[in-house]
Write a protein that holds these residues in place. Structure first.
Motif, mmCIF file in Angstrom:
data_model
loop_
_atom_site.group_PDB
_atom_site.id
_atom_site.type_symbol
_atom_site.label_atom_id
_atom_site.label_comp_id
_atom_site.label_asym_id
_atom_site.label_seq_id
_atom_site.Cartn_x
_atom_site.Cartn_y
_atom_site.Cartn_z
ATOM 1 N N ALA A 135 -24.259 6.530 16.776
ATOM 2 C CA ALA A 135 -23.026 7.601 16.677
ATOM 3 C C ALA A 135 -22.441 7.678 15.443
ATOM 4 O O ALA A 135 -22.110 8.482 14.757
ATOM 5 C CB ALA A 135 -21.804 6.720 17.788
ATOM 6 N N ALA A 136 -22.761 6.370 14.629
ATOM 7 C CA ALA A 136 -22.150 6.550 13.330
ATOM 8 C C ALA A 136 -23.302 7.471 12.513
ATOM 9 O O ALA A 136 -22.347 8.147 11.559
ATOM 10 C CB ALA A 136 -22.506 5.084 12.683
ATOM 11 N N HIS A 137 -24.403 7.467 12.517
ATOM 12 C CA HIS A 137 -25.225 8.376 11.770
ATOM 13 C C HIS A 137 -24.865 9.793 12.307
ATOM 14 O O HIS A 137 -25.036 10.740 11.319
ATOM 15 C CB HIS A 137 -26.774 8.063 12.372
ATOM 16 N N VAL A 138 -24.787 10.125 13.559
ATOM 17 C CA VAL A 138 -24.552 11.748 14.098
ATOM 18 C C VAL A 138 -23.250 11.993 13.445
ATOM 19 O O VAL A 138 -23.136 13.179 12.981
ATOM 20 C CB VAL A 138 -24.757 11.707 15.338
ATOM 21 N N SER A 139 -22.215 11.101 13.518
ATOM 22 C CA SER A 139 -20.726 11.615 13.041
ATOM 23 C C SER A 139 -20.986 11.709 11.688
ATOM 24 O O SER A 139 -20.253 12.624 11.019
ATOM 25 C CB SER A 139 -19.837 10.587 13.327
ATOM 26 N N GLU A 140 -21.467 10.899 10.641
ATOM 27 C CA GLU A 140 -21.778 11.222 9.461
ATOM 28 C C GLU A 140 -22.261 12.404 9.023
ATOM 29 O O GLU A 140 -21.824 13.300 8.342
ATOM 30 C CB GLU A 140 -22.292 9.919 8.692
ATOM 31 N N ALA A 141 -23.445 12.763 9.794
ATOM 32 C CA ALA A 141 -24.335 14.083 9.527
ATOM 33 C C ALA A 141 -23.548 15.229 9.746
ATOM 34 O O ALA A 141 -23.461 16.402 9.068
ATOM 35 C CB ALA A 141 -25.507 14.025 10.353
ATOM 36 N N LEU A 142 -22.564 15.380 10.938
ATOM 37 C CA LEU A 142 -21.790 16.086 11.222
ATOM 38 C C LEU A 142 -20.447 16.358 10.712
ATOM 39 O O LEU A 142 -19.838 17.369 10.965
ATOM 40 C CB LEU A 142 -21.671 16.388 12.948
ATOM 41 N N GLY A 143 -20.022 15.248 9.891
ATOM 42 C CA GLY A 143 -18.720 15.266 9.336
ATOM 43 C C GLY A 143 -17.476 15.145 10.466
ATOM 44 O O GLY A 143 -16.717 15.520 10.292
ATOM 45 N N LEU A 144 -17.993 14.343 11.493
ATOM 46 C CA LEU A 144 -16.868 14.370 12.502
ATOM 47 C C LEU A 144 -16.729 12.691 12.805
ATOM 48 O O LEU A 144 -17.618 11.869 12.501
ATOM 49 C CB LEU A 144 -17.479 14.615 13.949
ATOM 50 N N PRO A 145 -15.366 12.622 13.406
ATOM 51 C CA PRO A 145 -15.088 11.049 13.682
ATOM 52 C C PRO A 145 -16.022 10.424 14.730
ATOM 53 O O PRO A 145 -16.513 11.222 15.530
ATOM 54 C CB PRO A 145 -13.708 10.954 14.077
ATOM 55 N N ALA A 146 -16.503 9.174 14.682
ATOM 56 C CA ALA A 146 -17.555 8.329 15.303
ATOM 57 C C ALA A 146 -16.849 8.394 16.805
ATOM 58 O O ALA A 146 -17.900 8.393 17.614
ATOM 59 C CB ALA A 146 -17.820 7.170 14.893
ATOM 60 N N ASP A 147 -15.500 8.278 17.050
ATOM 61 C CA ASP A 147 -14.987 8.143 18.154
ATOM 62 C C ASP A 147 -14.798 9.501 18.844
ATOM 63 O O ASP A 147 -13.845 9.616 19.697
ATOM 64 C CB ASP A 147 -13.885 7.258 18.034
ATOM 65 N N SER A 148 -15.046 10.615 18.330
ATOM 66 C CA SER A 148 -14.754 11.969 18.782
ATOM 67 C C SER A 148 -15.505 12.258 20.220
ATOM 68 O O SER A 148 -16.773 11.564 20.461
ATOM 69 C CB SER A 148 -14.767 12.961 17.783
ATOM 70 N N LEU A 149 -14.885 13.086 20.914
ATOM 71 C CA LEU A 149 -15.551 13.466 22.255
ATOM 72 C C LEU A 149 -17.021 14.040 21.931
ATOM 73 O O LEU A 149 -18.132 13.582 22.471
ATOM 74 C CB LEU A 149 -14.839 14.346 22.901
#
Length: 193
Positions: A135-149
């Protein structure tokens, strides 16, 4: 006496060979019917040596999973210039590729974990940590919060597809490497990114 060995000094044990012996015993007799003493005897090691490597039957089944997570993390970092899905695939490939020349052990591990809620629970903390890493990796790559839906849905899809692919592979006799199976399962997710 073997050269380089003092009296009473234990022979170096191969943890993967011990685990494979245990997994084969579990498959033949049932995990509840096999004792740790049975595993030690079949593997040709003392109980003390066995417990040094594997404190429980669950540890025998989950052996190597922490190292797989470490390999995923290293591969993710090394693939920094690749598109997101390619980084995910590289991570899974690195984590699954060195599972040893004996795919039997990996198949057996996955079969036991999938068929036993108690064994699955043994690795729940590790699975949660791996999910948090993803989740941390994907959120960083997409620029979205790690706790987003969206991140929860994407990492759930990645984790679910990967696990389903591995269990499918474990239940069958497909000769391909586990990493190839996961790679094939992740291809349909490309549109999600």
């Amino acid at each position: 006496m073997a050269a380089g060995r003092g009296p009473g000094r234990p022979v170096e044990a191969d943890p993967e060979a011990i685990a494979l012996t245990a997994l084969r015993l579990f498959a033949a007799r049932g995990i509840d019917e096999v004792t740790m003493a049975d595993v030690a005897e079949a593997a040709g090691v003392s109980r003390r040596t066995l417990y040094r490597w594997f404190p429980s039957k669950g540890a025998l089944v989950w052996g190597g999973a922490s190292e797989a997570d470490e390999r995923f993390e290293a591969a993710w970092a090394a693939a920094a210039d690749l598109p997101l899905l390619d980084r995910v695939r590289a991570g899974y490939e690195a984590s699954l590729a060195p599972l040893g020349p004996e795919p039997d052990a990996t198949r057996l591990r996955l079969r036991f974990i999938d068929s036993s809620p108690a064994l699955a629970a043994v690795g729940s903390e590790l699975q949660e940590r791996m999910g948090e890493h993803l989740a941390a990796h994907v959120s960083e790559a997409l620029g979205l919060p790690a706790d987003s839906l969206r991140i929860a849905a994407l990492t759930g899809a990645i984790g679910g597809a990967s696990y389903a692919a591995l269990v499918w592979w474990a239940r069958g006799d497909d000769p391909r490497a586990p990493a190839e199976i996961v790679d094939e399962a992740l291809v349909p997710l490309a549109g999600l990114f």
